[in-house]
Scaffold this motif. Sequence first.
Motif, PDB file in Angstrom:
ATOM      1  N   TRP A  79       7.720   8.644  14.110  1.00 22.15           N
ATOM      2  CA  TRP A  79       9.141   8.305  14.242  1.00 22.15           C
ATOM      3  C   TRP A  79       9.282   6.800  14.459  1.00 22.15           C
ATOM      4  CZ3 TRP A  79      14.230   9.029  13.956  1.00 22.15           C
ATOM      5  CH2 TRP A  79      15.046   8.246  14.769  1.00 22.15           C
ATOM      6  N   CYS A  80       8.456   6.242  15.331  1.00 23.18           N
ATOM      7  CA  CYS A  80       8.535   4.809  15.622  1.00 23.18           C
ATOM      8  C   CYS A  80       8.185   3.981  14.390  1.00 23.18           C
ATOM      9  CB  CYS A  80       7.586   4.460  16.771  1.00 23.18           C
ATOM     10  SG  CYS A  80       8.002   5.231  18.337  1.00 23.18           S
ATOM     11  N   GLY A  81       7.184   4.412  13.642  1.00 24.23           N
ATOM     12  CA  GLY A  81       6.715   3.622  12.525  1.00 24.23           C
ATOM     13  C   GLY A  81       7.541   3.724  11.269  1.00 24.23           C
ATOM     14  N   TYR A  82       8.255   4.831  11.081  1.00 23.23           N
ATOM     15  CA  TYR A  82       8.923   5.066   9.808  1.00 23.23           C
ATOM     16  C   TYR A  82      10.442   5.210   9.900  1.00 23.23           C
ATOM     17  CZ  TYR A  82       4.350   5.788   7.679  1.00 23.23           C
ATOM     18  OH  TYR A  82       3.066   5.613   7.215  1.00 23.23           O
ATOM     19  N   LEU A  83      10.971   5.667  11.025  1.00 23.79           N
ATOM     20  CA  LEU A  83      12.392   6.000  11.074  1.00 23.79           C
ATOM     21  C   LEU A  83      13.173   5.285  12.169  1.00 23.79           C
ATOM     22  CD1 LEU A  83      12.223   9.864  10.487  1.00 23.79           C
ATOM     23  CD2 LEU A  83      12.877   8.104   8.846  1.00 23.79           C
ATOM     24  N   CYS A  84      12.506   4.820  13.199  1.00 19.95           N
ATOM     25  CA  CYS A  84      13.228   4.206  14.317  1.00 19.95           C
ATOM     26  C   CYS A  84      14.012   2.987  13.842  1.00 19.95           C
ATOM     27  CB  CYS A  84      12.252   3.799  15.410  1.00 19.95           C
ATOM     28  SG  CYS A  84      13.055   2.964  16.806  1.00 19.95           S
ATOM     29  N   PRO A  85      15.314   2.880  14.167  1.00 18.46           N
ATOM     30  CA  PRO A  85      16.104   1.714  13.749  1.00 18.46           C
ATOM     31  C   PRO A  85      15.499   0.393  14.205  1.00 18.46           C
ATOM     32  CG  PRO A  85      17.540   3.452  14.567  1.00 18.46           C
ATOM     33  CD  PRO A  85      16.144   3.894  14.861  1.00 18.46           C
ATOM     34  N   GLN A  86      14.868   0.373  15.377  1.00 20.69           N
ATOM     35  CA  GLN A  86      14.248  -0.859  15.848  1.00 20.69           C
ATOM     36  C   GLN A  86      13.178  -1.332  14.865  1.00 20.69           C
ATOM     37  OE1 GLN A  86      14.915  -2.875  18.308  1.00 20.69           O
ATOM     38  NE2 GLN A  86      13.088  -4.171  18.239  1.00 20.69           N
ATOM     39  N   THR A  87      12.362  -0.405  14.368  1.00 20.12           N
ATOM     40  CA  THR A  87      11.312  -0.758  13.416  1.00 20.12           C
ATOM     41  C   THR A  87      11.906  -1.142  12.064  1.00 20.12           C
ATOM     42  OG1 THR A  87       9.769   0.752  14.505  1.00 20.12           O
ATOM     43  CG2 THR A  87       9.235   0.084  12.267  1.00 20.12           C
ATOM     44  N   VAL A  88      12.880  -0.375  11.592  1.00 20.08           N
ATOM     45  CA  VAL A  88      13.485  -0.646  10.284  1.00 20.08           C
ATOM     46  C   VAL A  88      14.126  -2.024  10.272  1.00 20.08           C
ATOM     47  CG1 VAL A  88      15.268   0.094   8.657  1.00 20.08           C
ATOM     48  CG2 VAL A  88      13.824   1.803   9.775  1.00 20.08           C
ATOM     49  N   TRP A  89      14.900  -2.342  11.293  1.00 24.59           N
ATOM     50  CA  TRP A  89      15.574  -3.648  11.332  1.00 24.59           C
ATOM     51  C   TRP A  89      14.561  -4.769  11.581  1.00 24.59           C
ATOM     52  CZ3 TRP A  89      18.851   0.169  10.815  1.00 24.59           C
ATOM     53  CH2 TRP A  89      20.149  -0.091  10.375  1.00 24.59           C
TER      54      TRP A  89
ATOM     55  N   GLY B 159       0.837  -1.193   0.000  1.00 26.13           N
ATOM     56  CA  GLY B 159       0.000   0.000   0.000  1.00 26.13           C
ATOM     57  C   GLY B 159       0.869   1.238   0.000  1.00 26.13           C
ATOM     58  N   LYS B 160       0.239   2.399  -0.103  1.00 28.06           N
ATOM     59  CA  LYS B 160       1.012   3.633  -0.221  1.00 28.06           C
ATOM     60  C   LYS B 160       1.804   3.937   1.036  1.00 28.06           C
ATOM     61  CE  LYS B 160      -2.728   6.777   1.201  1.00 28.06           C
ATOM     62  NZ  LYS B 160      -3.511   7.987   0.811  1.00 28.06           N
ATOM     63  N   TRP B 161       1.228   3.645   2.216  1.00 26.60           N
ATOM     64  CA  TRP B 161       1.956   3.953   3.446  1.00 26.60           C
ATOM     65  C   TRP B 161       3.101   2.976   3.654  1.00 26.60           C
ATOM     66  CZ3 TRP B 161       1.013   8.593   4.754  1.00 26.60           C
ATOM     67  CH2 TRP B 161      -0.259   9.141   4.635  1.00 26.60           C
ATOM     68  N   GLN B 162       2.896   1.716   3.286  1.00 24.71           N
ATOM     69  CA  GLN B 162       3.983   0.746   3.415  1.00 24.71           C
ATOM     70  C   GLN B 162       5.081   1.017   2.403  1.00 24.71           C
ATOM     71  OE1 GLN B 162       3.821  -1.206   6.241  1.00 24.71           O
ATOM     72  NE2 GLN B 162       2.196   0.316   6.280  1.00 24.71           N
ATOM     73  N   GLN B 163       4.695   1.499   1.221  1.00 23.61           N
ATOM     74  CA  GLN B 163       5.696   1.877   0.230  1.00 23.61           C
ATOM     75  C   GLN B 163       6.540   3.041   0.729  1.00 23.61           C
ATOM     76  OE1 GLN B 163       6.304   0.156  -2.441  1.00 23.61           O
ATOM     77  NE2 GLN B 163       7.870   1.489  -3.325  1.00 23.61           N
ATOM     78  N   LEU B 164       5.885   4.035   1.335  1.00 26.26           N
ATOM     79  CA  LEU B 164       6.611   5.186   1.895  1.00 26.26           C
ATOM     80  C   LEU B 164       7.524   4.733   3.025  1.00 26.26           C
ATOM     81  CD1 LEU B 164       7.099   8.234   2.156  1.00 26.26           C
ATOM     82  CD2 LEU B 164       5.095   8.340   3.667  1.00 26.26           C
ATOM     83  N   ARG B 165       7.012   3.856   3.894  1.00 22.95           N
ATOM     84  CA  ARG B 165       7.822   3.383   5.018  1.00 22.95           C
ATOM     85  C   ARG B 165       9.050   2.640   4.516  1.00 22.95           C
ATOM     86  NH1 ARG B 165       8.551  -1.227   6.918  1.00 22.95           N
ATOM     87  NH2 ARG B 165       6.810  -2.160   5.797  1.00 22.95           N
ATOM     88  N   LYS B 166       8.880   1.797   3.500  1.00 23.32           N
ATOM     89  CA  LYS B 166      10.009   1.033   2.963  1.00 23.32           C
ATOM     90  C   LYS B 166      11.029   1.948   2.305  1.00 23.32           C
ATOM     91  CE  LYS B 166       7.429  -3.251   2.196  1.00 23.32           C
ATOM     92  NZ  LYS B 166       6.903  -4.195   1.178  1.00 23.32           N
ATOM     93  N   LEU B 167      10.566   2.932   1.543  1.00 17.01           N
ATOM     94  CA  LEU B 167      11.491   3.855   0.889  1.00 17.01           C
ATOM     95  C   LEU B 167      12.319   4.620   1.924  1.00 17.01           C
ATOM     96  CD1 LEU B 167       9.286   5.285  -2.010  1.00 17.01           C
ATOM     97  CD2 LEU B 167      11.261   3.766  -2.220  1.00 17.01           C
TER      98      LEU B 167
END
Length: 485
Positions: A124-134, A47-55
């Motif tokens: 921040w938690c959903g899109y940028l936090c290293p814990q979420t990204v990893w 979806g658009k939000w997941q695409q943004l989060r992944k990018l």
Amino acid sequence: MIAVSQNNYVSIMNDKHKQIDIKDVTEAVRSHRPTDEGHIYVRAQKGKWQQLRKLMGWFFMLLFAVGPWISWNGHQAILIDVEQQRFQIFSTTIWPQDLTLLALLLMVAAFALFFITTFLGRVWCGYLCPQTVWTFLFIWFEEKLEGSANKRRQLDKSSWNFNKIWRKSAKHLAWLAVSLFTGFTFIAYFVPARELAVDLLTFSTSFWIGFWVLFFAFCTYGNAGWMRTIMCTHICPYSRFQSAMFDKDTYTVSYDTERGESRGPRPRKADPEKLGLGDCIDCNLCVQVCPAGIDIRDGLQYECINCGACVDACDQTMDRMGYERGLISYTTEHQLRHRETHVARPKLIGYGVVMVLMLVAFAYMASNIMPMGIEIIRDRNQLYRETTEGLVENTYTLKIMNKTLSTETYRLNVEGMDDVDWIGPEEVVVRGGEVLSVPISLAADPYLLSTPVKDITFVMTHTGLDENDSKATLRSESKFFSSIN
């Protein structure tokens, strides 16, 4: 008699003030969550939000990975050199004397976090936090090697066989490889990356450097592979105090109860109004895609990280049913109650103003960092001494610091005294990053001094800069002691 009176009083009070009925929904909520013995099987979602989060996640992960390998003027561009007690960022070198900059930078980051949380919740938690990204990266390996959420659940329940062993082994090897690379990259910001790579490959690194690489690799493996939401909900303090910054105008992932209830399944072409149902078809996809395993329909919960996975899942369901999108969306409490949302509110403006002020102060101080430093240390054994020629002599040690990474030449002199003899070098060469101790003495005729204590100024001039440059000259105050006859 006393006991009877107390019982009568309690009975009267219970009749007068009816207790609020409490309904335990723990089991109902737990039944929706895609967990087995505490393990959350996150369903893949697009979806658009997941695409943004992944990018955003891939961009900052790539920035983190290549950061230690960027060179600037023959040196590592970003290096926190603990041994030499300096922080190199491109052409700027920050020394312990400039740690005010670090304090300002932390204040900017703090108020930026307050500002964005008040405005957009826990993005921040959903899109940028290293814990979420990893964590999402590790889940990606799970999906590729073990299959979808249902297949992973079935694999975990199955007996150990060749298929399960190789899939589990491949997954953990991939996790370990990513963890080791993460630990190496993190330490490469503190130890020169190229030297660290060679030392690790040849097994010649020191014990403590090797220990810290393995330590951060272990933390990555444990946090992103095993702990995941435990880290976010039980260890990270941000999830606990972030709600204090929320208000009724904060944009958070929310479920429109008025539109969605009563929820329930129905045929695609059925009219929900005739069935007495809302738009929610109770498919539970919003729960299955949530990395925290919560049901957003139960209301805002501190586990929610505003990643938007449930928004994308619900929007796709609404599209299939032919309903309007936005049953679950980024919205405010005021919007859900059909009231006006006030974006420019005093709290948000206050956070923004302080953040900008701190940022301006940081930029000003960073742009005015002197490329050199000088510290004056007087002889502590005696204030002054008289020479055989009858002059009064004061002894000093000049600590000259070259904050750049190149060798520089500095010219030294003193202001505030006439007819003073300078005993020592008047020009010094200092290598990049070096602190040079220069002993010098000043001698003067006591009959030419009007006071026993004279204010003087040591002047250090950078010969490689224009004299009109504000960074070319550095002054440091001191005193000259003598006796008056």
